[in-house]
Enzyme design. Structure first.
Site, short mmCIF file in Angstrom:
data_model
loop_
_atom_site.label_atom_id
_atom_site.label_comp_id
_atom_site.label_asym_id
_atom_site.label_seq_id
_atom_site.Cartn_x
_atom_site.Cartn_y
_atom_site.Cartn_z
N ARG A 144 -17.92 -2.69 17.15
CA ARG A 144 -17.25 -3.94 16.75
C ARG A 144 -15.94 -4.14 17.47
O ARG A 144 -15.06 -3.28 17.44
CB ARG A 144 -17.02 -3.95 15.23
CG ARG A 144 -16.22 -5.14 14.78
CD ARG A 144 -16.27 -5.30 13.28
NE ARG A 144 -17.58 -5.77 12.86
CZ ARG A 144 -18.03 -5.68 11.61
NH1 ARG A 144 -17.31 -5.12 10.69
NH2 ARG A 144 -19.22 -6.14 11.31
N CYS A 147 0.85 -1.19 0.00
CA CYS A 147 0.00 0.00 0.00
C CYS A 147 0.89 1.25 0.00
O CYS A 147 1.87 1.32 0.74
CB CYS A 147 -0.89 0.00 1.24
SG CYS A 147 -2.01 1.41 1.30
N CYS A 186 -19.70 -5.52 2.18
CA CYS A 186 -18.98 -4.39 2.76
C CYS A 186 -17.62 -4.34 2.10
O CYS A 186 -17.05 -5.39 1.78
CB CYS A 186 -18.83 -4.60 4.27
SG CYS A 186 -17.82 -3.33 5.08
N CYS A 196 0.57 -0.32 10.26
CA CYS A 196 0.01 -1.27 9.29
C CYS A 196 1.08 -2.11 8.56
O CYS A 196 1.94 -1.56 7.87
CB CYS A 196 -0.83 -0.53 8.26
SG CYS A 196 -1.60 -1.65 7.08
N CYS A 208 -17.22 -9.08 3.94
CA CYS A 208 -16.46 -7.84 3.88
C CYS A 208 -15.18 -8.08 3.09
O CYS A 208 -14.49 -9.07 3.31
CB CYS A 208 -16.10 -7.37 5.28
SG CYS A 208 -17.52 -7.25 6.38
N CYS A 239 0.62 4.45 7.06
CA CYS A 239 0.02 4.24 8.38
C CYS A 239 1.00 3.43 9.25
O CYS A 239 1.32 2.29 8.91
CB CYS A 239 -1.32 3.53 8.24
SG CYS A 239 -2.41 4.27 7.01
S1 SF4 Z 1 -4.14 0.99 6.96
FE1 SF4 Z 1 -2.63 -0.11 5.73
S2 SF4 Z 1 -3.76 -0.79 3.93
FE2 SF4 Z 1 -4.97 0.84 4.89
S3 SF4 Z 1 -4.29 2.74 3.90
FE3 SF4 Z 1 -3.01 2.51 5.73
S4 SF4 Z 1 -1.19 1.41 4.99
FE4 SF4 Z 1 -2.77 1.16 3.42
#
Ligand code: SF4
Length: 354
Positions: A266, A59, A134, A66, A103, A63
């Site tokens: 949740r 990605c 979802c 993540c 989902c 984040c």
């Molecule tokens: S949480 Fe992970 S998958 Fe979602 S946008 Fe951020 S880096 Fe990308």
């Protein structure tokens, strides 16, 4: 602050009063949350869904929690967008196992023009099975949200993650306002909103309260509010963050329940690291939704059989869907399975699927 529980739908919460809620004596907080919960839901029902990662890793977002971010080396195996046929097979298996909502998550900044027809097709084909759908695909503009809604997507997940103040310590590649804009686009399209955050990323109590204020002060409360406990993954910047006190997580669930009385709260990521007693405290605090029998995107979810056993110990039933959602035969089948303590094909485990 009054200890008198209230189920009023409010959108004018202040950080001060939410901080005060967090600081209530634990028993008072739990009493308020359980009272509000019982005014709005059957306290012994929990909604369950199945989650499948349709595109994993690489990605472009950063984040810090993540493992799917391409900015960190976590050893996660990257996958291309899953073929539609495979997604449908997974959805069918989930349905046969009793799941009523499917989902699908993709690690994207936002879907591209080229990718949209694939996800639209996925939605239509999963809907054709008679399941609720979802998706979580990153940011959406108004047209994209409408296209997904028109294809029949029921819910869209997009989290706020944390307070606006702490946000830049966690993500720099998209802004808080970007997220709010996506949520507005989803709401305007007529889809239901699934939106929550993560607790345990080194945030202060004030940040936790700030997240709840943002969620509850949206023009409409999200129908579904996932409260995640940080899963520390080696290789991400968050892997050394201090452990969260379990009571702080349970308090977060209780505060979400009190502030968003009619939403499903949740119990999401991090559940595998919770023992039965902690999970049951979360249910007592008003959590009434879980994922089961599937990998929670990339972090392991508790063994489905353990879920079944915990439900039996606590006398919890899978929530029956409202008639407005159409045929509830799937959910009835799931309830029968719980009653009969069937283990075969009851909990679907996508991580074991070929
Ligand atoms: S949480 Fe992970 S998958 Fe979602 S946008 Fe951020 S880096 Fe990308």
């Amino acid at each position: 602050m009054s200890n008198q529980p209230s189920s009023a739908i409010r959108h004018d919460w202040t950080p001060e009063e939410v901080t005060a809620l967090f600081q209530l004596p634990f028993n008072d907080l739990m009493f308020q949350a359980q009272t509000v919960h019982r005014q709005n839901f059957d306290a012994n029902e929990v909604q369950i869904s199945t989650l499948l990662s349709i595109k994993t890793g690489a990605c472009p977002e950063d984040c810090k929690y993540c493992p799917q971010s391409g900015h960190y080396n976590t050893g996660l195996e990257k996958e291309k967008l899953m073929e539609i046929q495979r997604v449908i097979e997974e959805a069918k298996a989930a349905q046969e196992g009793g799941a009523s909502r499917f989902c699908m998550g993709a690690a994207w900044r936002s879907p591209t023009v080229k990718q949209m027809p694939y996800v639209v097709d996925m939605i239509k084909q999963v809907k054709d099975l008679g399941m609720e759908t979802c998706m979580t695909l990153g940011m959406l503009d108004g047209d994209q949200a409408q296209e997904l809604a028109d294809a029949g997507l029921d819910y869209y997940n997009h989290n706020l993650d944390t307070s606006p103040e702490y946000y830049e310590d966690i993500i720099t590649t998209r802004t808080y306002q970007n997220r709010l804009d996506t949520l507005q686009n989803v709401r305007d399209s007529g889809m239901k909103v699934c939106c929550g955050g993560i607790v345990g990323m080194g945030e202060t109590l004030r940040d936790r309260a700030g997240l709840m204020v943002e969620l509850a002060n949206l023009p409409h409360h999200p129908e579904s509010v996932p409260i995640n406990m940080l899963v520390k993954v080696e290789g991400t910047p968050m892997d050394q963050v201090e452990d969260l006190d379990p009571f702080d997580f349970i308090r977060s669930i209780a505060v979400a329940r009190i502030m968003m009385p009619e939403s499903h709260v949740r119990l999401s990521a991090g559940r595998e690291e919770m023992n039965e007693q902690m999970q049951s405290m979360c249910f007592l605090a008003g959590a009434n939704s879980i994922f089961y029998g599937c990998k929670l995107l990339t972090t392991a979810n508790p063994e489905a059989d353990a879920d079944r056993q915990l439900f039996q110990k606590l006398g919890i039933r899978p929530e029956q869907r409202n008639q407005e959602h159409g045929d509830n035969a799937q959910q009835a089948a799931l309830m029968d399975a719980v009653k009969q303590q069937r283990t075969d094909a009851f909990f679907y485990d996508a991580s074991q699927a070929s």
